[in-house]
Design a protein around this motif. Structure first.
Motif, PDB file in Angstrom:
ATOM      1  N   GLU A 152       0.812  -1.217   0.000  1.00 50.28           N
ATOM      2  CA  GLU A 152       0.000   0.000   0.000  1.00 50.28           C
ATOM      3  C   GLU A 152       0.845   1.266   0.000  1.00 50.28           C
ATOM      4  O   GLU A 152       0.545   2.231  -0.707  1.00 50.28           O
ATOM      5  N   LYS A 207       2.403   1.667  -3.449  1.00 53.45           N
ATOM      6  CA  LYS A 207       1.388   2.071  -4.425  1.00 53.45           C
ATOM      7  C   LYS A 207       1.134   3.569  -4.341  1.00 53.45           C
ATOM      8  O   LYS A 207       1.058   4.276  -5.354  1.00 53.45           O
ATOM      9  N   SER A 208       1.004   4.067  -3.130  1.00 50.13           N
ATOM     10  CA  SER A 208       0.746   5.494  -2.931  1.00 50.13           C
ATOM     11  C   SER A 208       1.929   6.340  -3.385  1.00 50.13           C
ATOM     12  O   SER A 208       1.751   7.372  -4.052  1.00 50.13           O
TER      13      SER A 208
END
Length: 298
Positions: free
Chosen positions: A42, A45-46
């Motif tokens: 996560e 991805k950000s």
């Protein structure tokens, strides 16, 4: 107070270091193959989404090509279909191709688009079918017979394709505006059949067609390693060929290096194999002197 002043100076130094790169690459196209850990963690991805948005805001034209093999595998497992691989390629019958198209062109593509848009960008999702972007032909694998007297055996792996041609007009149209193309590596053949294509291959061929400034391949490794497992940060084509010849570059890194070589020998200014496990890997590679991987130039 001293710590606050030092922090401010460090931030200023970073911005100053980035300035010449921003100036040099303004208006240039940078094709990024997005995959590996960067697609499932996560935080990564950000950070990737923010990297791409910043590149666009300072005047570059990032073009994202993404994979999705693990995501395809999970969906196939859920419906009770076993994944089969031949020479590293997923055997793709019609039912599997339907899943591939749903996952790559739908779930994965739209997640990336949404993430970039959440961070202030204007991403547009595409597959190779849109605007006739990727023309494909069926990939044919062969297996050498044990006895050289007999011909090689042709292996049919279904809807797995190779890039036959690229029509970049839809990408160029998006690039000329404020949009960021996000492309799933699905092509269509002259027979109208849909084909799944390796994302590294699509990114490389697209970078050549667009005559990109850079091709960046995100990987789950630190880059090209020497025999002491240390990252080699800069390589010429001759040096790469020497490392292949003496076996330093081998295994899973070899195909990626060959895609990078193909790109730089076909007019792309540089190709980068970088560590996608590092937050903001793309920005660090493009905007800093040290980078986070291996740069290859002609």
């Amino acid at each position: 107070m001293t710590n606050a002043i030092q922090l401010t100076k460090d931030r200023a130094r970073i911005l100053i270091e980035a300035l010449p790169y921003i100036q040099r690459f303004q208006g240039k196209t940078i094709v990024i193959k997005y995959g590996g850990n960067a697609m499932v963690d996560e935080a990564l991805k950000s950070s990737f989404a923010r990297d791409v948005v910043l590149m666009k805001l300072v005047g570059m034209n990032p073009v994202v090509v993404h994979g999705g093999g693990p995501q395809i595998g999970k969906v196939l497992e859920r419906i009770g279909k076993k994944s089969e691989f031949v020479q590293g390629m997923r055997v793709t019958d019609r039912e599997t191709m339907d899943v591939v198209e749903m996952v790559l062109g739908g779930l994965v593509n739209k997640e990336i688009v949404n993430l970039i848009n959440q961070h202030g960008g204007k991403a547009v999702g595409l597959t190779g079918k849109d605007g006739g972007l990727i023309r494909a032909r069926k990939m044919v694998l062969t297996k050498k017979a044990e006895d050289e007297k007999f011909p090689s055996e042709i292996i049919d792996i279904g809807h797995v394709g190779e890039v036959q041609g690229i029509d970049p007009r839809v990408v160029s149209l998006l690039d000329s505006g404020a949009f960021i193309p996000v492309i799933a590596p699905i092509g269509v053949g002259e027979d109208g059949e849909t084909y799944n294509i390796n994302a590294d291959v699509v990114a490389g061929k697209l970078s050549i067609t667009l005559q990109a400034e850079k091709l960046i391949l995100l990987t789950n490794t630190s880059g090209v390693l020497d025999k002491e497992s240390k990252v080699i940060t800069g390589l010429s084509v001759k040096q790469v060929n020497d490392l292949i010849a003496d076996g330093t570059i081998s295994g899973g890194m070899l195909p990626k290096v060959n895609y990078a070589l193909d790109a730089v020998l076909s007019g792309v200014r540089s190709a980068h194999i970088i560590d996608g496990r590092i937050e903001h890997a793309v920005l660090l590679e493009v905007f800093t002197n040290e980078g986070v991987g291996t740069l290859i130039r002609a």
